[in-house]
Scaffold this active site. Structure first.
Site, short mmCIF file in Angstrom:
data_model
loop_
_atom_site.label_atom_id
_atom_site.label_comp_id
_atom_site.label_asym_id
_atom_site.label_seq_id
_atom_site.Cartn_x
_atom_site.Cartn_y
_atom_site.Cartn_z
N ASN A 80 4.52 1.87 -6.21
CA ASN A 80 3.59 1.18 -5.32
C ASN A 80 3.61 -0.29 -5.71
OD1 ASN A 80 1.41 0.32 -3.69
ND2 ASN A 80 -0.01 0.70 -5.35
N ARG B 176 -2.98 5.09 2.55
CA ARG B 176 -2.25 4.02 1.88
C ARG B 176 -0.81 3.89 2.33
NH1 ARG B 176 -4.45 1.12 -1.75
NH2 ARG B 176 -2.47 0.68 -2.78
N LYS C 128 0.84 -1.19 0.00
CA LYS C 128 0.00 0.00 0.00
C LYS C 128 0.87 1.24 0.00
CE LYS C 128 -3.53 -2.12 2.88
NZ LYS C 128 -4.18 -2.05 4.16
N CYS C 129 0.96 1.88 -1.11
CA CYS C 129 1.56 3.19 -1.21
C CYS C 129 0.62 4.00 -2.07
CB CYS C 129 2.93 3.14 -1.89
SG CYS C 129 4.20 2.25 -0.97
N GLY C 130 0.78 5.29 -2.06
CA GLY C 130 0.01 6.13 -2.95
C GLY C 130 0.96 6.81 -3.92
#
Length: 177
Positions: free
Chosen positions: A113, A36, A9-11
């Site tokens: 991501n 995120r 979870k990254c943005g």
């Protein structure tokens, strides 16, 4: 019933605009994705001189991308931002994103991501970096830049490098071209 939750979870946000407010729009966009990733954040802009400038740090987006930091980044038509939920590499500012690479006149910034769990030792060897601490994003940025040095375009470099990475991922890339 057992559920398996992945932690990739990254943005990532990219903005191009006719107005020179891309950094502020990218900041607004990445704030909306704060859920995120809360480990770190960063933002890269393309200056009028065609240089990429990045500000990044550890912590929540409002604490990293402060008004002072935004003022230092300046106005631009192009910006990318990323907030991090680390899956590879240690949790320190070195692995905060976007990750910059520069070689001669070529410059890029990469926000990522996802998680690239396989083949990292082989890819590290190909990149010429045998460190086990390098993040998958840093490794990807290194290999893209290395390939771009001998390719005619960023697109050609990406077509050659990205298939080397097995897994699910999304990238946002800013170049000075």
């Amino acid at each position: 019933m057992n559920f398996h939750y992945t932690k990739e979870k990254c943005g990532v946000v990219g903005v191009w605009t006719i107005e020179k407010d891309a950094p502020y729009l990218a900041r607004r966009g990445i704030i909306s994705l704060q859920h995120r990733g809360q480990e770190g954040a960063g933002l890269s802009v393309l200056t009028p001189q065609k240089d990429i400038v990045t500000h990044k740090g550890m912590g929540l987006i409002p604490n990293v991308l402060t008004e002072e930091a935004m003022t230092q980044l300046g106005s631009s038509n192009f910006a990318i931002a990323q907030n991090r939920y680390g899956t590879s590499g240690s949790g320190n500012v070195k692995n905060a994103q976007p990750i910059e690479r520069k070689h001669g006149d070529l410059q890029m910034s990469l926000g990522h991501n996802g998680n690239i769990p396989e083949d990292l030792p082989l890819l590290r060897k190909k990149a010429g970096d045998h460190s086990k601490q390098i993040s998958d994003t840093s490794l990807m940025a290194t290999l893209i830049m290395k390939e771009r040095m001998t390719s005619d375009s960023w697109e050609e470099a990406l077509v050659k490098v990205l298939p080397m990475f097995k897994g699910a991922f999304c990238n946002i890339i800013l170049t000075n071209e």
